[in-house]
Design a protein around this motif. Structure first.
Motif, PDB file in Angstrom:
ATOM      1  N   LEU A 122       0.821  -1.211   0.000  1.00  0.00           N
ATOM      2  CA  LEU A 122       0.000   0.000   0.000  1.00  0.00           C
ATOM      3  C   LEU A 122       0.856   1.263   0.000  1.00  0.00           C
ATOM      4  CD1 LEU A 122      -2.874   1.281   0.317  1.00  0.00           C
ATOM      5  CD2 LEU A 122      -2.431   1.263   2.787  1.00  0.00           C
ATOM      6  N   LEU A 123       1.935   1.252   0.790  1.00  0.00           N
ATOM      7  CA  LEU A 123       2.754   2.447   0.967  1.00  0.00           C
ATOM      8  C   LEU A 123       4.018   2.445   0.114  1.00  0.00           C
ATOM      9  CD1 LEU A 123       2.452   2.831   4.861  1.00  0.00           C
ATOM     10  CD2 LEU A 123       0.977   3.779   3.072  1.00  0.00           C
ATOM     11  N   ALA A 124       4.159   1.469  -0.771  1.00  0.00           N
ATOM     12  CA  ALA A 124       5.322   1.370  -1.665  1.00  0.00           C
ATOM     13  C   ALA A 124       6.631   1.347  -0.884  1.00  0.00           C
ATOM     14  CB  ALA A 124       5.325   2.517  -2.675  1.00  0.00           C
ATOM     15  N   ALA A 125       6.604   0.666   0.263  1.00  0.00           N
ATOM     16  CA  ALA A 125       7.796   0.571   1.114  1.00  0.00           C
ATOM     17  C   ALA A 125       8.536  -0.734   0.843  1.00  0.00           C
ATOM     18  CB  ALA A 125       7.394   0.660   2.583  1.00  0.00           C
ATOM     19  N   ASP A 126       9.804  -0.771   1.188  1.00  0.00           N
ATOM     20  CA  ASP A 126      10.603  -1.986   1.050  1.00  0.00           C
ATOM     21  C   ASP A 126      10.223  -2.946   2.183  1.00  0.00           C
ATOM     22  OD1 ASP A 126      12.722  -3.911   1.382  1.00  0.00           O
ATOM     23  OD2 ASP A 126      13.976  -2.652   0.114  1.00  0.00           O
ATOM     24  N   PRO A 127       9.670  -4.117   1.878  1.00  0.00           N
ATOM     25  CA  PRO A 127       9.223  -5.026   2.940  1.00  0.00           C
ATOM     26  C   PRO A 127      10.341  -5.510   3.855  1.00  0.00           C
ATOM     27  CG  PRO A 127       9.109  -6.090   0.790  1.00  0.00           C
ATOM     28  CD  PRO A 127       9.373  -4.646   0.548  1.00  0.00           C
ATOM     29  N   SER A 128      11.537  -5.673   3.299  1.00  0.00           N
ATOM     30  CA  SER A 128      12.644  -6.132   4.141  1.00  0.00           C
ATOM     31  C   SER A 128      13.046  -5.055   5.144  1.00  0.00           C
ATOM     32  CB  SER A 128      13.842  -6.534   3.272  1.00  0.00           C
ATOM     33  OG  SER A 128      14.340  -5.418   2.550  1.00  0.00           O
ATOM     34  N   PRO A 145       9.854   3.077   6.852  1.00  0.00           N
ATOM     35  CA  PRO A 145      10.960   3.914   6.335  1.00  0.00           C
ATOM     36  C   PRO A 145      10.697   4.301   4.885  1.00  0.00           C
ATOM     37  CG  PRO A 145      11.586   1.602   6.323  1.00  0.00           C
ATOM     38  CD  PRO A 145      10.191   1.644   6.895  1.00  0.00           C
ATOM     39  N   VAL A 146      10.926   5.576   4.559  1.00  0.00           N
ATOM     40  CA  VAL A 146      10.714   6.047   3.189  1.00  0.00           C
ATOM     41  C   VAL A 146      11.845   6.978   2.784  1.00  0.00           C
ATOM     42  CG1 VAL A 146       8.198   5.862   3.303  1.00  0.00           C
ATOM     43  CG2 VAL A 146       9.300   8.013   3.934  1.00  0.00           C
ATOM     44  N   THR A 170       3.235   6.845  -3.715  1.00  0.00           N
ATOM     45  CA  THR A 170       2.734   5.499  -3.921  1.00  0.00           C
ATOM     46  C   THR A 170       1.530   5.622  -4.850  1.00  0.00           C
ATOM     47  OG1 THR A 170       1.967   3.463  -2.828  1.00  0.00           O
ATOM     48  CG2 THR A 170       1.229   5.556  -1.887  1.00  0.00           C
ATOM     49  N   SER A 171       0.829   4.532  -5.065  1.00  0.00           N
ATOM     50  CA  SER A 171      -0.346   4.576  -5.931  1.00  0.00           C
ATOM     51  C   SER A 171      -1.475   3.760  -5.316  1.00  0.00           C
ATOM     52  CB  SER A 171      -0.012   4.052  -7.334  1.00  0.00           C
ATOM     53  OG  SER A 171       0.366   2.684  -7.264  1.00  0.00           O
TER      54      SER A 171
END
Length: 273
Positions: free
Chosen positions: A54-60, A83-84, A97-98
């Protein structure tokens, strides 16, 4: 350093950025920086994968920051750190994000219900000018600017390295949020253009928390409410051996009563004689 958005989140027809409804101004030392957001885990966005998507974040990075595995599901309403890489887009900081329009969506519901206040209806409209509020077609993918910022020169000189966009929820106040992250309340007020006389904050808004170190998951646990100042009623314990004392009193009264009756009868017999 940045104006607090306040109640302007609901005025979707206003484009006045004096309350930062379009995003935080690019007034920092750098055009881009490491920043942090918070997000509350609520179904269907309550796992590392769903929140990251949802937030276009890096899952790791998200799982590492929150000390969970990449396939973890968070307990409901947990505050998750995200973290962004925040950067300037025109005159505003943001992280993009989209989102795909669902049935019944409006810009306000997307901003407040889906993204919990990490974006605003005004910013969504500005970023998607080709789609009017009444023309949100199901299945259309829109651009969503998330609210973030980089430290100003004054903040950097004061040792601030990161800014955390903290999502305010019901019943919270600046001092408690600052305390969670070990930040002086005055510095948090200053970072948001607030003061000791004007310190009210509202749900579905972001509060910038200036950090000297990156946040940790242990800091997202809200402290319990302070204990009530009203003292509980005092219970007075009965005196020791109260039951035996009562028994002794009753026996004494009974004995004296019996002696009194004997004395009366004796006087009557003496009188008749």
């Amino acid at each position: 350093q940045q104006p607090y958005i306040g109640k302007a989140t609901n005025r979707c027809d206003s484009a006045d950025n004096s309350t930062s409804v379009l995003g935080y101004s690019c007034n920092g030392v750098t055009q881009s920086c490491q920043a942090y957001l918070t997000f509350r885990s609520l179904p269907p966005f309550n796992s590392v994968s769903s929140i990251s998507s949802l937030l276009a974040a890096d899952p790791s990075h998200l799982s590492q920051l929150n000390k969970v595995s990449q396939d973890a599901t968070f307990e409901t309403n947990r505050t998750v750190l995200v973290p962004v890489n925040c950067s300037c887009s025109g005159s505003h900081y943001q992280f993009n994000t989209s989102y795909v329009i669902q049935h019944g969506n409006t810009y306000l519901s997307i901003a407040n219900s889906t993204f919990q206040g990490l974006s605003t209806c005004q910013a969504l409209q500005a970023q998607n000018a080709n789609l009017s509020t009444g023309n949100l077609i199901v299945g259309t993918r829109i651009r969503v600017p998330l609210r973030c910022a980089c430290p100003t020169k004054n903040q950097a000189d004061d040792g601030v390295k990161y800014l955390l966009s903290y999502l305010v929820t019901w019943g919270q106040y600046v001092a408690a949020i600052s305390s969670m992250f070990g930040v002086d309340t005055g510095k948090t007020l200053q970072a948001n253009g607030l003061s000791e006389q004007n310190f009210n904050i509202y749900p579905f808004t972001t509060l910038l928390v200036p950090l000297q170190n990156s946040p940790s998951s242990s800091q997202t646990v809200e402290p319990p409410p302070p204990p009530s100042q009203q003292s509980p009623p005092t219970l007075i314990a009965p005196p020791p051996n109260s039951s035996s004392r009562k028994t002794w009193v009753y026996a004494l009264v009974g004995t004296l009563g019996g002696l009194a009756l004997i004395a009366v009868f004796g006087l009557l017999i003496f009188w008749f004689r």
